[in-house]
Every structure is written in structure tokens, then in C-alpha cells.
Design a protein around this motif. Structure first.
Motif, PDB file in Angstrom:
ATOM      1  N   ALA A  15     -49.011 -24.107  22.617  1.00  0.00           N
ATOM      2  CA  ALA A  15     -50.470 -24.998  22.915  1.00  0.00           C
ATOM      3  C   ALA A  15     -51.057 -25.395  21.471  1.00  0.00           C
ATOM      4  O   ALA A  15     -51.306 -24.462  21.046  1.00  0.00           O
ATOM      5  N   ASP A  16     -51.034 -26.721  21.207  1.00  0.00           N
ATOM      6  CA  ASP A  16     -52.003 -27.156  20.214  1.00  0.00           C
ATOM      7  C   ASP A  16     -53.274 -27.594  20.705  1.00  0.00           C
ATOM      8  O   ASP A  16     -53.312 -28.575  21.154  1.00  0.00           O
ATOM      9  N   LEU A  17     -54.006 -26.884  20.317  1.00  0.00           N
ATOM     10  CA  LEU A  17     -55.686 -27.002  20.939  1.00  0.00           C
ATOM     11  C   LEU A  17     -56.369 -28.142  20.078  1.00  0.00           C
ATOM     12  O   LEU A  17     -56.952 -28.970  20.706  1.00  0.00           O
ATOM     13  N   SER A  18     -55.972 -28.547  18.765  1.00  0.00           N
ATOM     14  CA  SER A  18     -56.573 -29.853  18.242  1.00  0.00           C
ATOM     15  C   SER A  18     -56.237 -30.844  18.790  1.00  0.00           C
ATOM     16  O   SER A  18     -56.759 -31.793  18.997  1.00  0.00           O
ATOM     17  N   ARG A  19     -54.676 -30.897  19.216  1.00  0.00           N
ATOM     18  CA  ARG A  19     -54.287 -32.250  19.905  1.00  0.00           C
ATOM     19  C   ARG A  19     -54.324 -32.283  21.365  1.00  0.00           C
ATOM     20  O   ARG A  19     -54.138 -33.428  22.059  1.00  0.00           O
ATOM     21  N   GLY A  20     -54.604 -31.186  21.774  1.00  0.00           N
ATOM     22  CA  GLY A  20     -54.341 -31.029  23.382  1.00  0.00           C
ATOM     23  C   GLY A  20     -52.902 -31.290  23.965  1.00  0.00           C
ATOM     24  O   GLY A  20     -52.667 -31.835  24.885  1.00  0.00           O
ATOM     25  N   GLU A  21     -52.294 -30.860  22.922  1.00  0.00           N
ATOM     26  CA  GLU A  21     -50.609 -30.902  23.574  1.00  0.00           C
ATOM     27  C   GLU A  21     -50.010 -29.760  23.834  1.00  0.00           C
ATOM     28  O   GLU A  21     -50.383 -28.704  23.029  1.00  0.00           O
ATOM     29  N   PHE A  22     -48.908 -29.713  24.563  1.00  0.00           N
ATOM     30  CA  PHE A  22     -48.512 -28.417  25.169  1.00  0.00           C
ATOM     31  C   PHE A  22     -46.980 -28.720  25.274  1.00  0.00           C
ATOM     32  O   PHE A  22     -46.655 -29.553  25.767  1.00  0.00           O
ATOM     33  N   ARG A  23     -46.362 -27.748  24.583  1.00  0.00           N
ATOM     34  CA  ARG A  23     -44.666 -28.065  24.700  1.00  0.00           C
ATOM     35  C   ARG A  23     -43.949 -26.623  24.993  1.00  0.00           C
ATOM     36  O   ARG A  23     -44.693 -25.508  24.916  1.00  0.00           O
ATOM     37  N   GLU A  24     -42.994 -26.813  25.671  1.00  0.00           N
ATOM     38  CA  GLU A  24     -41.877 -25.774  25.836  1.00  0.00           C
ATOM     39  C   GLU A  24     -41.122 -25.382  24.453  1.00  0.00           C
ATOM     40  O   GLU A  24     -40.361 -26.553  24.201  1.00  0.00           O
ATOM     41  N   TRP A  25     -41.030 -24.204  24.236  1.00  0.00           N
ATOM     42  CA  TRP A  25     -40.135 -23.961  22.779  1.00  0.00           C
ATOM     43  C   TRP A  25     -38.975 -23.224  23.530  1.00  0.00           C
ATOM     44  O   TRP A  25     -39.434 -21.905  23.977  1.00  0.00           O
ATOM     45  N   ARG A  26     -37.865 -23.691  23.517  1.00  0.00           N
ATOM     46  CA  ARG A  26     -36.478 -22.896  24.091  1.00  0.00           C
ATOM     47  C   ARG A  26     -36.169 -22.221  22.798  1.00  0.00           C
ATOM     48  O   ARG A  26     -35.233 -22.799  21.958  1.00  0.00           O
ATOM     49  N   TYR A  27     -36.435 -21.005  22.643  1.00  0.00           N
ATOM     50  CA  TYR A  27     -36.056 -20.210  21.276  1.00  0.00           C
ATOM     51  C   TYR A  27     -34.664 -19.710  21.406  1.00  0.00           C
ATOM     52  O   TYR A  27     -34.089 -19.461  22.311  1.00  0.00           O
ATOM     53  N   PRO A  28     -33.976 -19.704  20.224  1.00  0.00           N
ATOM     54  CA  PRO A  28     -32.578 -19.125  20.145  1.00  0.00           C
ATOM     55  C   PRO A  28     -32.208 -17.772  20.726  1.00  0.00           C
ATOM     56  O   PRO A  28     -33.226 -17.159  20.609  1.00  0.00           O
ATOM     57  N   GLY A  29     -31.500 -17.810  21.630  1.00  0.00           N
ATOM     58  CA  GLY A  29     -31.074 -16.488  22.329  1.00  0.00           C
ATOM     59  C   GLY A  29     -30.746 -15.346  21.397  1.00  0.00           C
ATOM     60  O   GLY A  29     -31.316 -14.168  21.534  1.00  0.00           O
ATOM     61  N   GLU A  30     -30.485 -15.612  20.015  1.00  0.00           N
ATOM     62  CA  GLU A  30     -30.590 -14.532  19.203  1.00  0.00           C
ATOM     63  C   GLU A  30     -31.826 -13.772  18.713  1.00  0.00           C
ATOM     64  O   GLU A  30     -32.122 -12.479  18.492  1.00  0.00           O
ATOM     65  N   MET A  31     -32.860 -14.431  18.978  1.00  0.00           N
ATOM     66  CA  MET A  31     -34.107 -14.053  18.847  1.00  0.00           C
ATOM     67  C   MET A  31     -34.558 -12.943  19.786  1.00  0.00           C
ATOM     68  O   MET A  31     -35.147 -11.822  19.417  1.00  0.00           O
ATOM     69  N   ALA A  32     -34.272 -13.034  20.983  1.00  0.00           N
ATOM     70  CA  ALA A  32     -34.266 -12.042  22.121  1.00  0.00           C
ATOM     71  C   ALA A  32     -33.591 -10.591  21.729  1.00  0.00           C
ATOM     72  O   ALA A  32     -33.935  -9.780  21.790  1.00  0.00           O
ATOM     73  N   ARG A  33     -32.146 -11.119  21.277  1.00  0.00           N
ATOM     74  CA  ARG A  33     -31.337  -9.797  20.991  1.00  0.00           C
ATOM     75  C   ARG A  33     -31.921  -9.191  19.660  1.00  0.00           C
ATOM     76  O   ARG A  33     -31.834  -8.043  19.610  1.00  0.00           O
ATOM     77  N   LEU A  34     -32.407  -9.878  18.784  1.00  0.00           N
ATOM     78  CA  LEU A  34     -32.918  -9.123  17.717  1.00  0.00           C
ATOM     79  C   LEU A  34     -34.176  -8.412  17.542  1.00  0.00           C
ATOM     80  O   LEU A  34     -34.462  -7.625  16.961  1.00  0.00           O
ATOM     81  N   PHE A  35     -35.197  -9.268  18.637  1.00  0.00           N
ATOM     82  CA  PHE A  35     -36.487  -8.875  18.439  1.00  0.00           C
ATOM     83  C   PHE A  35     -36.910  -8.293  19.868  1.00  0.00           C
ATOM     84  O   PHE A  35     -38.217  -7.910  19.932  1.00  0.00           O
ATOM     85  N   ILE A  36     -36.243  -8.623  20.758  1.00  0.00           N
ATOM     86  CA  ILE A  36     -36.473  -7.863  22.196  1.00  0.00           C
ATOM     87  C   ILE A  36     -37.668  -8.685  22.863  1.00  0.00           C
ATOM     88  O   ILE A  36     -37.955  -9.386  24.005  1.00  0.00           O
ATOM     89  N   GLY A  37     -38.966  -8.532  22.218  1.00  0.00           N
ATOM     90  CA  GLY A  37     -40.082  -9.275  22.830  1.00  0.00           C
ATOM     91  C   GLY A  37     -41.375  -8.740  22.295  1.00  0.00           C
ATOM     92  O   GLY A  37     -41.354  -8.119  21.204  1.00  0.00           O
TER      93      GLY A  37
END
Ligand code: PTT
Ligand code: SF4
Length: 610
Positions: A15-37
Motif C-alpha cells: 500500500a503506497d499511501l502517498s499515491r493512494g495506490e495498492f498492488r499485489e506482490w507475488r513474492y518468490p516461493g523461495e522467500m517462504a522457504r527461507l524466511f517462513i513468515g
């Protein structure tokens, strides 16, 4: 998780509050495996996307709320989430773990985290409903205390909405303002509320309608019901239900670690009046986080007849540490902290410093030890940044530098120490010194073990025990994201949580695997600190000077204080065990082993090997 549909949604809301823009980031699967949450995701996002040197109270800071694969699922105490950002109090990595319906609703909305950047022009509410997100005006809520604002938000969005909000302290950028989740649930000690305030974000409201996908629901239900049964059958469950964390007051007095008079002593003559036993007699209610099976929110009526939810830390820091010996009076200060959205621990530490500075003639203050009414006035001054409160709103580290006496400011890296005196606890002092957010006990409550195992020793065994606790508490519970109390207070086997993780994700997760995740997250957080501070020195990992300089003058451990040389020896052992250089920077080979190649160039620049 990318190709894995279970355990994670694979989506982060940006969420970018300055621009009032919202986007979805589909993060790489490896991030879940390495960092869990949770904390793992927060550290990874801050490392990758926070502009180095960004002002923590400027629009470029990132405010993150993150859940983990077991958050909100069946299982003991899974209604928690992590809030994180660059801290305005410490200038380094800061986070907190809050019990909130927002945790459950965020998962139901199908997001693994929300990242907020920029700043809104006007006071706003970020509303998230399933896939949609938008801003709503909050001018009518700005200036309201957290209880009033909470009620208005519930009226507007419904009782089942997940809510994170700030009070006047966050709006006024008090450096230890917290994020509030419900009346009397508050987290993000290192000023996360001020980060929201700097973005003119009064609240985040979340609601979702999906059931998170899990890999094996039968296995999940089996692990959950066995774990819940183990909690309820634990020998300590009954006493826990009676006193919760408040039992610690009497224990701490006996162990000579109860902070008194700005950590001058570890015993307090009036401890009975603020104890768990006394609390039991006047308790009027018991509250909890969502999905909790062992509620710990003990509620009493304070001096003014208002309801307040208590915890050990709050009562010790706003009671004995300020010379207050009546629970109902400490509760007034606790309630004000909740109303304004101030961290009780940093508030108690900063007030303790101020009262002592005044006693020493270094600060003009119309309040003394035990003078609750006057201290309550100071709390309001801090939240509203009035008079001397404006200085104290900066926290004890900055205030003490301005006043010119720093040795009795009780903090590490700028974050005030929680309620365990360490004159006679070198291991706990090391836990504070090496906690990834500054002096918080949450990553390693070594003190209970230490008082029974060679208390005054400075041993490698203690260092190893400390790392074991940091892995479990700061790793597993902060990344899977659930409350750690089932394990640390009722003593159930942490393997239950590993089983929940496996059933949720379908991945072959083991305790060893989670220990490695914990080490990775610790190393990356340390690299964020190194980057933001432009290097590192051993001084950054030192506990407050008071514990080396002045011995205890009362209690069974009268005469005890820490030994600087021996402490430094233990700190070096800690770095060695972690694979960090003698100046506290992770070694390049350690980072490579943990899969953190992109942090290697910075480590090569700052790690001093000899
Ligand atoms: C936590 C810190 C603590 S730690 C306490 S009392 W504790 C203080 N509580 C505050 C409060 O209350 N009001 C307020 N205005 N400021 C406060 N500051 C202090 O914040 C909390 C519980 C507790 S109560 C503890 S130990 C455990 N902490 C957990 C953790 O860190 N991780 C985890 N996985 N599980 C945990 N379970 C327990 O949760 P912070 P909460 Mg808290 C009123 O947030 O920033 O981590 O600081 O959030 O929902 O109230 O749960 O004796
Ligand atoms: Fe919340 Fe306490 Fe239950 Fe943990 S034990 S989930 S902190 S109420």
C-alpha cells in the motif's frame, strides 16, 4: 508459496499511501522457504526494499504487518501477528508481536503481509477486504484515545473486523508509541505506533472471507487437539490461569531481579502490594487474544475505578521501578499507557531515568518516587509532548544524552530494558545485549534458567543456552507466528508447533530446519542494523553501564554487580557461536552458509576478523 498452494497465499499487499495506490506482490516461493513468515518476512522485506538511511519517521520507512503459516489456524494461541519497521527509537530493526483479530482476518483475506509505504496527506484508515484495499478518512478519529477510537472503528466496521490502531502518542511521534490491537493489547515496543503516526495512518482494518488452504487438515486437527489437551493437562496450567504473567512479581522479588527505583535494586519493599497474589483478590475479568486456550489478560479496577488489563512487565516497570507499591496505582499508569498507545516498558524506563535525574539535580521535575498522581501527569505530558514530556517522549537514551548523564539510562541500542534487573544475571544481560531489537526479553528469557544454573558465572554453557532460546522464541514463534506461552509457560513440547507447520505447508519442516531459519533471520536483522548504522562496534551490544558500576545495596545478593571483562569475554563467545566476527558483524562465510549472498559485500566491508 509460488508453486506451493498450502500454508502461504504467496501474496503480499503493498500500500503506497502517498499515491493512494495498492498492488499485489507475488513474492518468490523461495522467500517462504527461507524466511517462513512474520519476522522472517519483515526482515527480508526491510533488507530488500527499505532505502538505506531512510528516516524512520519519514515516508520512505516501511510499516509491515505479517502473519505466518500457522497464524489463525486451529492450534493453541495462533491469533498473533508481527508488526515491524525501521525503529524511530533505535534507528535499527524493530518489531513486536501482537494478539489481534487482524492476524486471523489478514489470513482470511488471503494476504501473508501488508507493507505500507509513503504517507497519507490527511489522517486515514487503510481498509482491506479480501482482495480490495482503499483509504478512508480518519479526521474524526485523529486525537481520540485508543479506547474511544477502537469503539468508533467497531461501530463502523463491525465487531469481527481485525483492527490495528494508534493513540495520541503515535500521532505525536513519541518514539516509543505502540500499535494497539484491542483494549489492553499493544505491541511494537520500538516505536511502531510512531511509524504509523508519521504516515498519518490512524488504523488498519482488515476483513476476509476465505479459509486458508492447508496441506493436510486431518493432521492439522490432530496436532492442534493434542497440543491443546497438553496445555490444559500441564501441571502449571491451573496456576497460570489464576495469575498469568503476574506470578512473576513474587518470583522476581525472591530471585532479586525485580526492578526498583530505576534498576538500582532487584528487590522492592512494597512488592506484596503489586503481586499476583494480591491481583487474584481484586480481579474482575479475564481477557485474551483471539484463539487463545490459556488467557492471560487479568483485569482489575484501578484507583479511579476503571478497568485495566495487567501484565508483569507493566506492573514492574510502572510499579516497583517507580517506587509505587499499590497495584491500583500502577494500574492507573498502565491504563494511561494503553489509552495513549505508549509502550509500558519504555515508559517505565524513561520515567525511572527522569525521576533519578531529578533526584540528582540534573532535571527539573515536579514528581518523585511513588508519587503516582504527578507521574500520571508526566505520562500525559509525554503522550502530548508538553513541557518536559517533549524531551522524555524521545526515550531514555536521547533524553540522557541531552541531560548529560547517560550511565543510569537503562537501555540497549536505545530500547529500554524490560523488567529484569541484571546486576546479578550476566546471562540475562547478554540476552538484552544481543536481542535483535534492543533490550527486550522476548527473544530469550534466560533469567529463569540462569537463577538455577551458576547464576554469577560467565560461561559458554550460558551462551549456548541463550542461543537455543533465541532460536526457539525469536525464530520459531516469530516466523510461524503464534504465541510462545504454551511452550514457555505450560511447558508443552515445541514439536507440536513443528507438526502444525508441516500439516499447514506440506513441507518437511523439522526443528533443525527452523533453527537454521532462526539463524538466517538473526543474521539478516544484524545486517540491517550494520547497514543503518554504517558499521558496528562491540559497544552497541553492551548492557547499561549501571549494572557494571554500582552494586546492589539490598536483598540476598547485596554487593553483586557485573564484571565488564568477563562480560566482554562472554559476548565474544556469543559472536563465535553465531559465526560472527569479533566486532559483531556476521562473517561472509556465515552469510553464504545461510543463503544470504546478497549481504556478503556489506559484511566484507565491516566484519573485522581480528
Ligand atoms: C511486548 C511487551 C510486553 S511483553 C508487555 S507485557 W509481557 C508490555 N505490554 C504492554 C501493554 O499491555 N500495554 C502497553 N501500552 N504497552 C505494553 N508494552 C509491553 O509490550 C503480549 C503477550 C506477552 S505479555 C508476552 S511477554 C508474550 N510476548 C510474545 C512475543 O513477543 N512473541 C510471541 N510469539 N508470543 C508472545 N506471547 C506473549 O504475548 P511487543 P500482546 Mg505485545 C497491555 O508486543 O512489542 O512484542 O512487546 O502484544 O498481544 O499484548 O501480547 O509480560
Ligand atoms: Fe494472548 Fe496471553 Fe493467550 Fe498468549 S497466552 S495468546 S498473550 S492471551
Amino acid at each position: 508459496m509460488g508453486s506451493n498452494p498450502y500454508g502461504w497465499s504467496g501474496r503480499i499487499l503493498w500500500a503506497d499511501l502517498s499515491r493512494g495506490e495498492f498492488r499485489e506482490w507475488r513474492y518468490p516461493g523461495e522467500m517462504a522457504r527461507l524466511f517462513i513468515g512474520g519476522r522472517g518476512f519483515a526482515a527480508k522485506i526491510l533488507w530488500e526494499f527499505l532505502e538505506p538511511g531512510a528516516d524512520p519517521l519519514g515516508p520512505r520507512n516501511l510499516f509491515i504487518a505479517a502473519v505466518g503459516p500457522i497464524t489463525g489456524l486451529p492450534g493453541p494461541n495462533t491469533g498473533k501477528l508481527v508488526v515491524a519497521a525501521k525503529s524511530p527509537l533505535t534507528g535499527g530493526y524493530g518489531d513486536g508481536n501482537i494478539g489481534s483479530w487482524a492476524a486471523v482476518q489478514l489470513r482470511a483475506a488471503g494476504w501473508d503481509a501488508i507493507v505500507v509505504e509513503g504517507a497519507a496527506e490527511k489522517p486515514s484508515i487503510l481498509v482491506v477486504e479480501d482482495d480490495k484495499a482503499w483509504l478512508e478518512p480518519a479526521e474524526d478519529l485523529w486525537g481520540l484515545d485508543t479506547f474511544q477510537a477502537y469503539d468508533r472503528l467497531v461501530e463502523r466496521y463491525g465487531r469481527d473486523a481485525g483492527i490495528l490502531l494508534i493513540g495520541p502518542a503515535g500521532e505525536n511521534l513519541v518514539r516509543f508509541a505502540t500499535v494497539v490491537a484491542q483494549k489492553g493489547r499493544s505491541g511494537g515496543r520500538p516505536g511502531l505506533g510512531a511509524v504509523m503516526g508519521s504516515k498519518r495512518l490512524k488504523a488498519i482494518v482488515v476483513r476476509g472471507s476465505r479459509r486458508p488452504e492447508v496441506f493436510d487438515r486431518d493432521a492439522l486437527m490432530k496436532a492442534a487437539s493434542e497440543a491443546i489437551r497438553a496445555v490444559r493437562q500441564s501441571p502449571s496450567y491451573g496456576f497460570w490461569m489464576r495469575q498469568g504473567t503476574m506470578a512473576t512479581v513474587e518470583w522476581a522479588q525472591e530471585a532479586s531481579v525485580l526492578p526498583a527505583y530505576n534498576f538500582r535494586e532487584g528487590v522492592f519493599e512494597g512488592y506484596r502490594g503489586i503481586s499476583g497474589s494480591y491481583m487474584e483478590k481484586i480481579e474482575v475479568d479475564l481477557r485474551s487474544c483471539p484463539l487463545c486456550v490459556m488467557p492471560c489478560g487479568h483485569v482489575i479496577e484501578d484507583e479511579e475505578g476503571r478497568r485495566v488489563e495487567l501484565d508483569y512487565e507493566n506492573v514492574a516497570m510502572l510499579g516497583s521501578n517507580l517506587g509505587i507499591s499499590r497495584l491500583e496505582e500502577a494500574a492507573v499508569l498502565n491504563r494511561l499507557a494503553d489509552l495513549y498507545g505508549l509502550d509500558t516498558i519504555s515508559l517505565g524506563g524513561t520515567l525511572g531515568y527522569a525521576l533519578e535525574a531529578a533526584e540528582r539535580g540534573k532535571l527539573e521535575l515536579d514528581a518523585g518516587w511513588g508519587e503516582t498522581r504527578k507521574i500520571a501527569g508526566l505520562v500525559q505530558d509525554i503522550a502530548l509532548r508538553r513541557g518536559v514530556g517533549d524531551l522524555l517522549a524521545e526515550g531514555s537514551a536521547r533524553a540522557s544524552r541531552k541531560i548529560g548523564e547517560t550511565w543510569y539510562a537503562m537501555h540497549v541500542k536505545g530500547l529500554e530494558v524490560s523488567a529484569y534487573d541484571c546486576h546479578a544475571a550476566p546471562g540475562m544481560a547478554l540476552a538484552y545485549a544481543t536481542s535483535p531489537i534492543g533490550a527486550h526479553h522476548k527473544d530469550a528469557w534466560l533469567i529463569a534458567w540462569e537463577v538455577q544454573h551458576g547464576r554469577m558465572e560467565y560461561s559458554r554453557e550460558k551462551v549456548r543456552k541463550l542461543i537455543e532460546l533465541q532460536r526457539l522464541r525469536g525464530g520459531l514463534f516469530e516466523t510461524a507466528v503464534a504465541c510462545r506461552f504454551p511452550v514457555v509457560e505450560t511447558g508443552i513440547d515445541p514439536e507440536y508447533f513443528i507438526r502444525l507447520l508441516r500439516a499447514a505447508t506440506g513441507l518437511d519442516i523439522t526443528m533443525e530446519y527452523m533453527n537454521e531459519v532462526a539463524d538466517r533471520v538473526y543474521a539478516l536483522i544484524r545486517m540491517i542494523w550494520v547497514r543503518e548504522h554504517g558499521g558496528w562496534s562491540i559497544e552497541m551490544d553492551m548492557p547499561p553501564e549501571r549494572w557494571f558500576r554500582e552494586p546492589l545495596t539490598k536483598g540476598p545478593l547485596k554487593g553483586a554487580k557485573l564484571d565488564r571483562d568477563r562480560f566482554l569475554e562472554m559476548l565474544r563467545m556469543y559472536y563465535e557461536e553465531r559465526g560472527w566476527a569479533p566486532n559483531g558483524v556476521p562473517l561472509p562465510e556465515t552469510l553464504r552458509r545461510l543463503g544470504l549472498e546478497d549481504a556478503v559485500p556489506l559484511a566484507e566491508k565491516h566484519a573485522q576478523r581480528g
